[in-house]
Design a protein around this motif. Sequence first.
Motif, PDB file in Angstrom:
ATOM      1  N   ILE A 161      -0.726  72.248   7.246  1.00  0.00           N
ATOM      2  CA  ILE A 161      -1.975  72.351   7.980  1.00  0.00           C
ATOM      3  C   ILE A 161      -1.988  73.665   8.747  1.00  0.00           C
ATOM      4  N   THR A 162      -3.177  74.105   9.152  1.00  0.00           N
ATOM      5  CA  THR A 162      -3.336  75.258  10.023  1.00  0.00           C
ATOM      6  C   THR A 162      -4.253  74.857  11.180  1.00  0.00           C
ATOM      7  N   SER A 163      -4.586  75.804  12.039  1.00  0.00           N
ATOM      8  CA  SER A 163      -5.388  75.516  13.230  1.00  0.00           C
ATOM      9  C   SER A 163      -6.823  76.007  13.051  1.00  0.00           C
ATOM     10  N   THR A 164      -7.733  75.347  13.740  1.00  0.00           N
ATOM     11  CA  THR A 164      -9.125  75.758  13.734  1.00  0.00           C
ATOM     12  C   THR A 164      -9.792  75.287  15.020  1.00  0.00           C
ATOM     13  N   GLN A 165     -11.026  75.678  15.237  1.00  0.00           N
ATOM     14  CA  GLN A 165     -11.823  75.240  16.390  1.00  0.00           C
ATOM     15  C   GLN A 165     -12.799  74.174  15.922  1.00  0.00           C
ATOM     16  N   PHE A 166     -12.885  73.067  16.656  1.00  0.00           N
ATOM     17  CA  PHE A 166     -13.808  71.989  16.299  1.00  0.00           C
ATOM     18  C   PHE A 166     -14.321  71.364  17.582  1.00  0.00           C
ATOM     19  N   ASP A 167     -15.630  71.418  17.794  1.00  0.00           N
ATOM     20  CA  ASP A 167     -16.271  70.807  18.959  1.00  0.00           C
ATOM     21  C   ASP A 167     -16.952  69.519  18.513  1.00  0.00           C
ATOM     22  N   ARG A 168     -16.523  68.397  19.107  1.00  0.00           N
ATOM     23  CA  ARG A 168     -17.083  67.108  18.727  1.00  0.00           C
ATOM     24  C   ARG A 168     -18.513  66.944  19.236  1.00  0.00           C
ATOM     25  N   ALA A 169     -19.338  66.308  18.406  1.00  0.00           N
ATOM     26  CA  ALA A 169     -20.722  66.074  18.805  1.00  0.00           C
ATOM     27  C   ALA A 169     -20.815  65.020  19.895  1.00  0.00           C
ATOM     28  N   THR A 170     -19.904  64.045  19.897  1.00  0.00           N
ATOM     29  CA  THR A 170     -19.902  62.961  20.878  1.00  0.00           C
ATOM     30  C   THR A 170     -18.464  62.653  21.277  1.00  0.00           C
ATOM     31  N   PRO A 171     -18.229  62.135  22.478  1.00  0.00           N
ATOM     32  CA  PRO A 171     -16.855  61.790  22.887  1.00  0.00           C
ATOM     33  C   PRO A 171     -16.296  60.594  22.134  1.00  0.00           C
ATOM     34  N   LYS A 172     -17.159  59.723  21.637  1.00  0.00           N
ATOM     35  CA  LYS A 172     -16.722  58.568  20.857  1.00  0.00           C
ATOM     36  C   LYS A 172     -16.969  58.848  19.375  1.00  0.00           C
ATOM     37  N   PRO A 173     -16.150  58.261  18.494  1.00  0.00           N
ATOM     38  CA  PRO A 173     -16.298  58.550  17.069  1.00  0.00           C
ATOM     39  C   PRO A 173     -17.598  58.014  16.494  1.00  0.00           C
ATOM     40  N   ALA A 174     -18.059  58.678  15.430  1.00  0.00           N
ATOM     41  CA  ALA A 174     -19.256  58.215  14.731  1.00  0.00           C
ATOM     42  C   ALA A 174     -18.961  56.983  13.892  1.00  0.00           C
ATOM     43  N   ALA A 175     -17.704  56.805  13.501  1.00  0.00           N
ATOM     44  CA  ALA A 175     -17.320  55.649  12.695  1.00  0.00           C
ATOM     45  C   ALA A 175     -15.845  55.344  12.924  1.00  0.00           C
ATOM     46  N   VAL A 176     -15.486  54.064  12.890  1.00  0.00           N
ATOM     47  CA  VAL A 176     -14.096  53.626  13.013  1.00  0.00           C
ATOM     48  C   VAL A 176     -13.814  52.615  11.906  1.00  0.00           C
ATOM     49  N   LEU A 177     -12.753  52.859  11.154  1.00  0.00           N
ATOM     50  CA  LEU A 177     -12.343  51.957  10.082  1.00  0.00           C
ATOM     51  C   LEU A 177     -11.028  51.288  10.492  1.00  0.00           C
ATOM     52  N   VAL A 178     -10.935  49.977  10.322  1.00  0.00           N
ATOM     53  CA  VAL A 178      -9.725  49.215  10.655  1.00  0.00           C
ATOM     54  C   VAL A 178      -9.262  48.461   9.421  1.00  0.00           C
TER      55      VAL A 178
END
Length: 221
Positions: A161-178
Amino acid sequence: MRNLTGGRVEVLPSVDGLDVQSGKDASFDLRGIVIRPHDSFEFTGFRISDAEVATFRFGSIEQSYAAKIGKPRNVGVLGLAVFEELAPPPPPPPPPFTPPPPPAFGGPPPPAAVRAPAPLPGGYGPPAPAAPPAPAPGFVPAPAAPKGLGTTFGERRESRITSTQFDRATPKPAAVLVIRYEQREGLRALGIDVDGLHQRETASPFPAETGFAKPPPGWKG
């Protein structure tokens, strides 16, 4: 994990309640893997560097990575949280064009204005986390639950992996899978009637996301 959208997404996986990047209690505050539009990434183990992971392997609860670091409570559940990217603001309009003055008689013309392309962002993927913490000398793991199925800290394998910049649209996830996993013998050992049982309700994929303090055993308020 395959990204079927037209934008980048950040994917935060957990195994047995542990963040697979850092080995800490899984939380939405931690950072995951950024997947480009229509691209995919295969999660193959607990990350130990930006080039290697310790392969996921099934084993007993006692052999699981979570139990070996004293956290067997959430063995048996996989989690996946997906975050959308915050759309960047539109670029400002270019300044109005002003034609250069005509050259003086007999002199060289002034240099033409040149617009350079904006630099492209480089790389993708999350910041490389530190290797999961090793148990302290003399550390005695907490007693495990009855016999069952867990995920072990397996052999090394390459996963870069490498590094990048990513700004989340919301503090909570758009989807969660369990996804919950267990073997029949483990469920029987826990005293659970497996007839008609479709999922295990007791394990949490993101244990750090509990909103309130849980009363201790015997607390009567």
